[in-house]
Write a protein that holds these residues in place. Structure first.
Motif, PDB file in Angstrom:
ATOM      1  N   VAL A 171       0.845  -1.208   0.000  1.00 35.63           N
ATOM      2  CA  VAL A 171       0.000   0.000   0.000  1.00 35.63           C
ATOM      3  C   VAL A 171       0.872   1.246   0.000  1.00 35.63           C
ATOM      4  N   MET A 172       1.944   1.227   0.773  1.00 36.90           N
ATOM      5  CA  MET A 172       2.851   2.377   0.830  1.00 36.90           C
ATOM      6  C   MET A 172       3.474   2.661  -0.534  1.00 36.90           C
ATOM      7  N   ILE A 173       3.952   1.624  -1.217  1.00 29.09           N
ATOM      8  CA  ILE A 173       4.612   1.825  -2.511  1.00 29.09           C
ATOM      9  C   ILE A 173       3.613   2.283  -3.569  1.00 29.09           C
ATOM     10  N   LEU A 174       2.454   1.660  -3.626  1.00 23.96           N
ATOM     11  CA  LEU A 174       1.458   2.039  -4.633  1.00 23.96           C
ATOM     12  C   LEU A 174       0.940   3.454  -4.398  1.00 23.96           C
ATOM     13  N   ALA A 175       0.750   3.828  -3.139  1.00 23.17           N
ATOM     14  CA  ALA A 175       0.317   5.194  -2.850  1.00 23.17           C
ATOM     15  C   ALA A 175       1.367   6.203  -3.284  1.00 23.17           C
ATOM     16  N   GLY A 176       2.645   5.879  -3.113  1.00 23.20           N
ATOM     17  CA  GLY A 176       3.698   6.761  -3.596  1.00 23.20           C
ATOM     18  C   GLY A 176       3.697   6.892  -5.109  1.00 23.20           C
ATOM     19  N   LEU A 177       3.423   5.790  -5.814  1.00 18.73           N
ATOM     20  CA  LEU A 177       3.335   5.836  -7.272  1.00 18.73           C
ATOM     21  C   LEU A 177       2.176   6.711  -7.728  1.00 18.73           C
ATOM     22  N   PHE A 178       1.014   6.553  -7.094  1.00 16.17           N
ATOM     23  CA  PHE A 178      -0.138   7.382  -7.462  1.00 16.17           C
ATOM     24  C   PHE A 178       0.127   8.851  -7.145  1.00 16.17           C
ATOM     25  N   ALA A 179       0.839   9.117  -6.068  1.00 14.27           N
ATOM     26  CA  ALA A 179       1.155  10.507  -5.718  1.00 14.27           C
ATOM     27  C   ALA A 179       2.086  11.132  -6.757  1.00 14.27           C
ATOM     28  N   ALA A 180       3.007  10.342  -7.282  1.00 14.88           N
ATOM     29  CA  ALA A 180       3.938  10.876  -8.282  1.00 14.88           C
ATOM     30  C   ALA A 180       3.222  11.279  -9.562  1.00 14.88           C
ATOM     31  N   PHE A 181       2.152  10.573  -9.906  1.00 17.01           N
ATOM     32  CA  PHE A 181       1.406  10.866 -11.133  1.00 17.01           C
ATOM     33  C   PHE A 181       0.121  11.651 -10.854  1.00 17.01           C
ATOM     34  N   SER A 182       0.029  12.293  -9.734  1.00 16.40           N
ATOM     35  CA  SER A 182      -1.192  13.026  -9.382  1.00 16.40           C
ATOM     36  C   SER A 182      -1.371  14.236 -10.294  1.00 16.40           C
ATOM     37  N   ARG A 183      -2.620  14.659 -10.467  1.00 19.62           N
ATOM     38  CA  ARG A 183      -2.938  15.764 -11.360  1.00 19.62           C
ATOM     39  C   ARG A 183      -2.855  17.115 -10.683  1.00 19.62           C
ATOM     40  N   ASN A 184      -2.909  17.139  -9.366  1.00 17.28           N
ATOM     41  CA  ASN A 184      -2.801  18.399  -8.637  1.00 17.28           C
ATOM     42  C   ASN A 184      -2.160  18.132  -7.279  1.00 17.28           C
ATOM     43  N   GLU A 185      -1.819  19.188  -6.586  1.00 17.71           N
ATOM     44  CA  GLU A 185      -1.106  19.048  -5.325  1.00 17.71           C
ATOM     45  C   GLU A 185      -1.957  18.400  -4.243  1.00 17.71           C
ATOM     46  N   VAL A 186      -3.229  18.722  -4.207  1.00 18.69           N
ATOM     47  CA  VAL A 186      -4.093  18.138  -3.180  1.00 18.69           C
ATOM     48  C   VAL A 186      -4.147  16.621  -3.326  1.00 18.69           C
ATOM     49  N   GLN A 187      -4.328  16.154  -4.541  1.00 15.17           N
ATOM     50  CA  GLN A 187      -4.360  14.716  -4.778  1.00 15.17           C
ATOM     51  C   GLN A 187      -3.021  14.072  -4.439  1.00 15.17           C
ATOM     52  N   GLY A 188      -1.932  14.725  -4.836  1.00 19.30           N
ATOM     53  CA  GLY A 188      -0.611  14.162  -4.590  1.00 19.30           C
ATOM     54  C   GLY A 188      -0.284  14.039  -3.117  1.00 19.30           C
ATOM     55  N   TRP A 189      -0.523  15.084  -2.363  1.00 20.26           N
ATOM     56  CA  TRP A 189      -0.232  15.022  -0.928  1.00 20.26           C
ATOM     57  C   TRP A 189      -1.212  14.120  -0.193  1.00 20.26           C
ATOM     58  N   GLY A 190      -2.400  13.956  -0.745  1.00 18.01           N
ATOM     59  CA  GLY A 190      -3.327  12.993  -0.136  1.00 18.01           C
ATOM     60  C   GLY A 190      -2.811  11.561  -0.235  1.00 18.01           C
ATOM     61  N   TRP A 191      -2.325  11.191  -1.431  1.00 22.83           N
ATOM     62  CA  TRP A 191      -1.725   9.868  -1.581  1.00 22.83           C
ATOM     63  C   TRP A 191      -0.471   9.721  -0.732  1.00 22.83           C
ATOM     64  N   TYR A 192       0.283  10.796  -0.600  1.00 20.42           N
ATOM     65  CA  TYR A 192       1.481  10.742   0.238  1.00 20.42           C
ATOM     66  C   TYR A 192       1.110  10.493   1.696  1.00 20.42           C
ATOM     67  N   ALA A 193       0.035  11.107   2.153  1.00 24.62           N
ATOM     68  CA  ALA A 193      -0.413  10.868   3.528  1.00 24.62           C
ATOM     69  C   ALA A 193      -0.817   9.408   3.733  1.00 24.62           C
ATOM     70  N   ILE A 194      -1.477   8.822   2.733  1.00 30.20           N
ATOM     71  CA  ILE A 194      -1.842   7.402   2.830  1.00 30.20           C
ATOM     72  C   ILE A 194      -0.583   6.536   2.903  1.00 30.20           C
ATOM     73  N   ALA A 195       0.422   6.887   2.119  1.00 37.21           N
ATOM     74  CA  ALA A 195       1.682   6.141   2.159  1.00 37.21           C
ATOM     75  C   ALA A 195       2.335   6.243   3.532  1.00 37.21           C
ATOM     76  N   CYS A 196       2.277   7.406   4.142  1.00 36.70           N
ATOM     77  CA  CYS A 196       2.874   7.575   5.473  1.00 36.70           C
ATOM     78  C   CYS A 196       2.140   6.755   6.523  1.00 36.70           C
ATOM     79  N   VAL A 197       0.809   6.691   6.426  1.00 39.21           N
ATOM     80  CA  VAL A 197       0.036   5.882   7.371  1.00 39.21           C
ATOM     81  C   VAL A 197       0.401   4.404   7.227  1.00 39.21           C
ATOM     82  N   ALA A 198       0.508   3.937   5.984  1.00 34.02           N
ATOM     83  CA  ALA A 198       0.909   2.548   5.761  1.00 34.02           C
ATOM     84  C   ALA A 198       2.315   2.288   6.294  1.00 34.02           C
ATOM     85  N   TYR A 199       3.201   3.260   6.143  1.00 32.62           N
ATOM     86  CA  TYR A 199       4.562   3.085   6.661  1.00 32.62           C
ATOM     87  C   TYR A 199       4.572   3.028   8.182  1.00 32.62           C
ATOM     88  N   LEU A 200       3.731   3.803   8.824  1.00 34.63           N
ATOM     89  CA  LEU A 200       3.644   3.745  10.285  1.00 34.63           C
ATOM     90  C   LEU A 200       3.214   2.358  10.761  1.00 34.63           C
TER      91      LEU A 200
END
Length: 360
Positions: free
Chosen positions: A165-194
């Motif tokens: 989940v962490m890796i896939l969320a990072g991939l989706f964040a890299a290809f996000s269309r706007n900053e809100v979407q990108g940082w949202g996926w990054y937050a999901i990746a951080c939760v999975a990493y925790l």
């Protein structure tokens, strides 16, 4: 390296007012809209060389790991095989990036006019093969840690899913269309990493508590090293891919150093310590060591295969337990013993049938 797109001066003309026609109507200005300026962020020769350097390092380390694996019995090669696969996948991914594969450009807007029109666009190279690498190697690294500590199957599954989940969320964040979407996926990746950190630290400490002191100390040190490196990955992603404060060359060099530590140094440390810690290395028998076993099926006579059901006849008269107990002898003696027992039981059945016929 940022390369601006060349735009003709005529195309950037803000407005052109045509000659008023010979009429009584008020002339309307004809406006030529601005064409957005496009900038390209790509790697230079420095980043390209860094990719080749890490590619060669991963290849050499992989060869060393396979050589170390051949020097130990097959029952003790589990850590060697897993760790060698990690660096082999790393070699393949860096070879792809160094030769121009696994790269795609992702555009995002960096400037707008006061009317909201787009004025500046940046197309930044994204090395998506790097995420494919992490999706395959990070679960293997976690598997090394879990086997070292003695995790149960449920905990291994949970930590592996959280990692994916962490890796896939990072991939989706890299290809996000706007900053809100990108940082949202990054937050999901951080939760999975925790959750990964929780599983490794809490469940790992509980699982390794039954091991010897040397294994406890080693697991604590190498797991802390791994988690610190992975935390640096998240920070680097936020600075480079998220905020885009680092150019492509800096991103390549930073990730190359982290990959060398997380894969190469981790593997060398693990395998060198593994060879000196007999208790920490699991011994795997069965299919891993001997392949498919045909024990449980005996070939008797003209190609007839005797399975377990042949030992117990249909009249529910089982053999004595002593005849079904495997003696502690070699496998060949055991097969001969089992075949003789079945043959003896068949003779007894035939004798019983003959006695019954004589009485009738």
């Amino acid at each position: 390296m940022i390369i601006p797109q060349e735009i003709p001066d005529a195309a950037t003309q803000v407005a052109t007012i045509l000659r008023p026609p010979q009429s009584s109507h008020t002339p309307l200005p004809t406006v030529i809209p601005d064409i957005p300026r496009v900038y390209y962020e790509t790697s230079s020769e420095v980043g390209h060389r860094a990719l080749w350097v890490i590619c060669i390092i991963m290849a050499l380390v992989s060869v060393a790991f396979y050589t170390m694996a051949m020097r130990v019995p097959v029952q003790k090669r589990l850590f060697h095989v897993i760790t060698a696969l990690v660096t082999t996948i790393g070699f393949l991914s860096y070879f792809a990036m160094a030769t121009g594969d696994g790269i795609t450009a992702h555009s995002y807007v960096t400037g707008r006019s006061k009317h909201g029109a787009v004025t500046d666009i940046v197309e930044r190279d994204i090395y998506w093969v790097r995420y494919a690498d992490w999706a395959l190697t990070t679960p293997l690294i976690l598997l090394d840690l879990c086997l070292l500590a003695g995790f149960n199957g449920a905990s291994i599954l949970i930590v592996a899913v959280s990692d994916m989940v962490m890796i896939l969320a990072g991939l989706f964040a890299a290809f996000s269309r706007n900053e809100v979407q990108g940082w949202g996926w990054y937050a999901i990746a951080c939760v999975a990493y925790l959750n990964v950190v929780y599983q490794v630290v809490y469940n790992g400490r509980r699982a390794v508590s039954t091991r010897d002191d040397q294994t406890k100390a080693f697991f604590g040190a190498i797991s802390l090293f791994t988690l610190l490196i992975w935390t640096a990955y998240l920070i680097m992603w936020a600075v480079a891919d998220g905020a885009r404060r680092v150019n492509i060359d800096g991103e390549i060099i930073a990730y190359a150093v982290l990959d060398a530590l997380a894969k190469g140094v981790f593997g060398i440390w693990l395998l060198v310590a593994h060879d000196s810690m007999i208790r920490a290395s699991p011994s795997i028998e069965g299919f891993w060591s001997n392949g498919i076993s045909y024990e449980g099926a005996l070939r008797v006579g003209e190609g007839r295969t005797l399975v377990t059901q042949d030992i117990y006849p249909k009249n529910d008269t089982p053999l004595p337990k002593s005849s079904l107990t495997r003696p502690r002898l070699s496998q060949e003696i055991y097969f001969a013993y089992a075949a003789a027992s079945v043959k003896l039981h068949t003779i007894r059945q035939n004798c019983s049938l003959e006695d019954a016929g004589t009485r009738d």
